[in-house]
Design a protein around this motif. Structure first.
Motif, PDB file in Angstrom:
ATOM      1  N   TYR A 104     -10.709   3.073  50.991  1.00  0.00           N
ATOM      2  CA  TYR A 104      -9.479   2.335  50.726  1.00  0.00           C
ATOM      3  C   TYR A 104      -9.533   1.713  49.333  1.00  0.00           C
ATOM      4  CZ  TYR A 104      -8.768   2.840  55.737  1.00  0.00           C
ATOM      5  OH  TYR A 104      -8.597   3.356  56.993  1.00  0.00           O
ATOM      6  N   ARG A 105      -8.372   1.737  48.671  1.00  0.00           N
ATOM      7  CA  ARG A 105      -8.279   1.156  47.325  1.00  0.00           C
ATOM      8  C   ARG A 105      -6.993   0.369  47.166  1.00  0.00           C
ATOM      9  NH1 ARG A 105      -8.676   5.033  42.329  1.00  0.00           N
ATOM     10  NH2 ARG A 105      -8.133   3.048  41.352  1.00  0.00           N
ATOM     11  N   GLU A 106      -7.071  -0.715  46.425  1.00  0.00           N
ATOM     12  CA  GLU A 106      -5.883  -1.504  46.084  1.00  0.00           C
ATOM     13  C   GLU A 106      -5.343  -0.989  44.749  1.00  0.00           C
ATOM     14  OE1 GLU A 106      -4.465  -6.149  45.375  1.00  0.00           O
ATOM     15  OE2 GLU A 106      -6.457  -5.720  46.189  1.00  0.00           O
ATOM     16  N   VAL A 107      -4.392  -0.088  44.843  1.00  0.00           N
ATOM     17  CA  VAL A 107      -3.799   0.522  43.655  1.00  0.00           C
ATOM     18  C   VAL A 107      -2.415   1.033  44.032  1.00  0.00           C
ATOM     19  CG1 VAL A 107      -4.832   2.793  44.172  1.00  0.00           C
ATOM     20  CG2 VAL A 107      -4.172   2.252  41.821  1.00  0.00           C
ATOM     21  N   GLY A 111       0.040   4.236  39.794  1.00  0.00           N
ATOM     22  CA  GLY A 111      -1.218   4.087  39.069  1.00  0.00           C
ATOM     23  C   GLY A 111      -2.212   5.177  39.417  1.00  0.00           C
ATOM     24  N   LEU A 112      -2.296   5.515  40.687  1.00  0.00           N
ATOM     25  CA  LEU A 112      -3.221   6.556  41.115  1.00  0.00           C
ATOM     26  C   LEU A 112      -2.792   7.918  40.579  1.00  0.00           C
ATOM     27  CD1 LEU A 112      -5.783   6.957  42.877  1.00  0.00           C
ATOM     28  CD2 LEU A 112      -4.241   7.653  44.718  1.00  0.00           C
ATOM     29  N   MET A 114      -1.573   8.572  37.774  1.00  0.00           N
ATOM     30  CA  MET A 114      -2.038   8.695  36.395  1.00  0.00           C
ATOM     31  C   MET A 114      -3.519   9.065  36.344  1.00  0.00           C
ATOM     32  SD  MET A 114      -0.044   5.431  34.698  1.00  0.00           S
ATOM     33  CE  MET A 114      -0.658   5.776  33.050  1.00  0.00           C
ATOM     34  N   GLU A 115      -4.253   8.732  37.401  1.00  0.00           N
ATOM     35  CA  GLU A 115      -5.695   9.000  37.447  1.00  0.00           C
ATOM     36  C   GLU A 115      -6.024  10.358  38.068  1.00  0.00           C
ATOM     37  OE1 GLU A 115      -7.881   6.117  39.639  1.00  0.00           O
ATOM     38  OE2 GLU A 115      -6.839   4.415  38.759  1.00  0.00           O
ATOM     39  N   GLN A 116      -5.329  10.699  39.155  1.00  0.00           N
ATOM     40  CA  GLN A 116      -5.775  11.815  39.992  1.00  0.00           C
ATOM     41  C   GLN A 116      -4.645  12.803  40.305  1.00  0.00           C
ATOM     42  OE1 GLN A 116      -8.471  10.990  43.271  1.00  0.00           O
ATOM     43  NE2 GLN A 116      -8.723   8.868  42.598  1.00  0.00           N
ATOM     44  N   ALA A 117      -3.902  13.187  39.307  1.00  0.00           N
ATOM     45  CA  ALA A 117      -2.814  14.154  39.519  1.00  0.00           C
ATOM     46  C   ALA A 117      -3.350  15.457  40.107  1.00  0.00           C
ATOM     47  CB  ALA A 117      -2.096  14.429  38.206  1.00  0.00           C
ATOM     48  N   GLY A 118      -2.678  15.972  41.129  1.00  0.00           N
ATOM     49  CA  GLY A 118      -3.056  17.243  41.732  1.00  0.00           C
ATOM     50  C   GLY A 118      -4.367  17.243  42.469  1.00  0.00           C
ATOM     51  N   ALA A 119      -4.800  16.071  42.934  1.00  0.00           N
ATOM     52  CA  ALA A 119      -6.133  15.966  43.533  1.00  0.00           C
ATOM     53  C   ALA A 119      -6.158  16.114  45.047  1.00  0.00           C
ATOM     54  CB  ALA A 119      -6.768  14.625  43.149  1.00  0.00           C
ATOM     55  N   PHE A 120      -4.995  16.102  45.700  1.00  0.00           N
ATOM     56  CA  PHE A 120      -4.975  16.034  47.165  1.00  0.00           C
ATOM     57  C   PHE A 120      -4.270  17.243  47.782  1.00  0.00           C
ATOM     58  CE2 PHE A 120      -5.378  11.759  45.539  1.00  0.00           C
ATOM     59  CZ  PHE A 120      -6.394  11.229  46.314  1.00  0.00           C
ATOM     60  N   ASP A 121      -4.782  17.650  48.940  1.00  0.00           N
ATOM     61  CA  ASP A 121      -4.151  18.725  49.705  1.00  0.00           C
ATOM     62  C   ASP A 121      -2.966  18.209  50.512  1.00  0.00           C
ATOM     63  OD1 ASP A 121      -6.239  20.859  49.228  1.00  0.00           O
ATOM     64  OD2 ASP A 121      -7.482  19.334  50.202  1.00  0.00           O
ATOM     65  N   VAL A 122      -3.082  16.973  50.976  1.00  0.00           N
ATOM     66  CA  VAL A 122      -2.072  16.353  51.838  1.00  0.00           C
ATOM     67  C   VAL A 122      -1.832  14.929  51.376  1.00  0.00           C
ATOM     68  CG1 VAL A 122      -1.520  15.613  54.195  1.00  0.00           C
ATOM     69  CG2 VAL A 122      -2.795  17.740  53.826  1.00  0.00           C
ATOM     70  N   SER A 141       5.601  10.181  42.417  1.00  0.00           N
ATOM     71  CA  SER A 141       4.155  10.010  42.300  1.00  0.00           C
ATOM     72  C   SER A 141       3.413  10.769  43.389  1.00  0.00           C
ATOM     73  CB  SER A 141       3.802   8.517  42.345  1.00  0.00           C
ATOM     74  OG  SER A 141       4.348   7.846  41.228  1.00  0.00           O
ATOM     75  N   CYS A 142       3.964  10.775  44.608  1.00  0.00           N
ATOM     76  CA  CYS A 142       3.355  11.568  45.685  1.00  0.00           C
ATOM     77  C   CYS A 142       3.320  13.038  45.300  1.00  0.00           C
ATOM     78  CB  CYS A 142       4.142  11.373  46.977  1.00  0.00           C
ATOM     79  SG  CYS A 142       3.948   9.746  47.755  1.00  0.00           S
ATOM     80  N   ALA A 143       4.415  13.523  44.702  1.00  0.00           N
ATOM     81  CA  ALA A 143       4.474  14.923  44.273  1.00  0.00           C
ATOM     82  C   ALA A 143       3.451  15.212  43.190  1.00  0.00           C
ATOM     83  CB  ALA A 143       5.879  15.261  43.781  1.00  0.00           C
ATOM     84  N   GLU A 144       3.221  14.264  42.295  1.00  0.00           N
ATOM     85  CA  GLU A 144       2.241  14.456  41.226  1.00  0.00           C
ATOM     86  C   GLU A 144       0.816  14.476  41.773  1.00  0.00           C
ATOM     87  OE1 GLU A 144       2.988  11.307  38.495  1.00  0.00           O
ATOM     88  OE2 GLU A 144       4.989  12.035  37.962  1.00  0.00           O
ATOM     89  N   LEU A 145       0.582  13.751  42.864  1.00  0.00           N
ATOM     90  CA  LEU A 145      -0.769  13.619  43.399  1.00  0.00           C
ATOM     91  C   LEU A 145      -1.204  14.824  44.233  1.00  0.00           C
ATOM     92  CD1 LEU A 145      -0.508   9.851  44.221  1.00  0.00           C
ATOM     93  CD2 LEU A 145      -2.429  10.863  42.976  1.00  0.00           C
TER      94      LEU A 145
END
Length: 237
Positions: A104-107, A111-112, A114-122, A141-145
Motif C-alpha cells: 500500500y502507498r499514499e499517492v 502521481g503514480l 507519472m512514475e509507473q506508466a504501463g506497469a499493470f495488467d489490471v 491516469s488509470c488508462a496510463e497505468l
C-alpha cells in the motif's frame, strides 16, 4: 503525499473516510456493504481476466478490502489511497492476516501514473469516481497505468432520479446502509459520461453490469440494470 490544491481529491471526502478508518474490517460497520459486494465484484473481475500471476493496482483502495482479495487470488497487488489512516488499517490487516503480495502507498493516481506508466495488467477503481473533483483525470491516469491490452475496471453511481432515491434516500436515510452524507448526488456519473472519459483515455468499453440490493433478503446481486450502481470493464487499446 498529502492532499493539496494540486491533488485531485476533496479534503472533506478524505476526512470523512479517515474518521471511519478503524472500522474498515468490521463486517457489521458502515463498510458492511463493501464486504457484501466484494465477492460479486471480485468474481466478475475474474470472469474477465484471471488474476493469478497478474500485476494489479487498486486505486482508492481504502482499507484494502478489494486489494486484499485480489492478492489472495494470486495477483501481485498495489493499493493506493490518499487517506493515511485507511492505509495504516490496510497495512495492519495484511500483516495480521498474512496476505501475500500486497503493498500500500499514499499517492495519487495521477502521481503514480507519472512514475509507473504501463506497469499493470489490471487496474481497479471502485466506488471512488463519485468522490473526486475530476473523475476524468482519474480515468486518464488509470488508462496510463495499465499495459496495452490490459484491463481497467470501474464502479460508480448513475445520476438520475432512481439513483437519488435508492442510493441516497433509501441507503442513507431509510435503510441506514451507509452513513448520511456518504454521497453527493451531483457527483454521480452517467454511463454516457464515463464512456466519454474512457474513449478520450483510449479505453474500449467491454461490459457493463448493474448492482442491485434486495432489502428484504439483505442481498446484493449483479444484473443488467445499471440505473443505480454499475460496474464497467474496459481494455486499453
Amino acid at each position: 503525499m498529502t492532499a493539496s490544491s494540486s491533488v485531485n481529491a476533496d479534503p472533506a471526502e478524505l476526512a470523512k473516510f479517515s474518521e471511519l478508518a478503524h472500522r474498515w474490517w468490521d463486517t457489521e460497520s458502515e463498510f458492511a456493504p463493501l464486504h457484501r459486494i466484494n465477492p460479486l465484484r471480485l468474481g466478475w473481475i475474474e470472469s474477465q481476466v484471471p488474476l493469478a500471476g497478474k500485476r494489479a493496482l487498486d486505486v482508492g483502495c481504502g482499507g484494502g478490502i478489494l486489494a486484499d482479495s485480489m492478492a489472495r487470488q494470486g495477483a501481485k497487488v498495489l493499493g493506493i489511497d490518499l487517506s493515511t489512516k485507511a492505509l495504516r488499517v490496510a497495512q495492519l490487516h495484511a500483516l495480521e492476516a498474512g496476505t501475500p503480495n500486497v503493498e500500500y502507498r499514499e499517492v495519487s493516481v495521477e502521481g503514480l501514473a507519472m512514475e509507473q506508466a504501463g506497469a499493470f495488467d489490471v487496474v481497479t477503481c471502485m466506488e471512488m469516481l463519485e468522490h473526486v473533483p475530476d473523475p476524468g483525470s482519474v480515468v486518464r491516469s488509470c488508462a496510463e497505468l495499465v499495459k496495452p491490452g490490459g484491463w481497467v475496471f470501474f464502479s460508480t453511481l448513475n445520476r438520475n432520479a432512481k439513483a437519488f432515491l435508492y442510493a441516497i434516500v433509501g441507503a442513507e436515510y431509510v435503510l441506514n446502509l451507509l452513513p448520511r452524507g456518504t454521497h453527493e448526488y451531483l457527483k454521480f456519473i452517467r454511463p454516457s459520461e464515463l464512456a466519454g472519459f474512457c474513449r478520450s483515455a483510449g479505453l474500449d468499453w467491454v461490459e457493463t453490469k448493474g448492482l442491485e440490493y434486495n432489502p428484504l433478503l439483505r442481498r446484493y446481486r449483479l444484473s443488467r440494470d445499471a440505473s443505480v450502481n454499475y460496474l464497467v470493464a474496459t481494455r486499453r487499446r
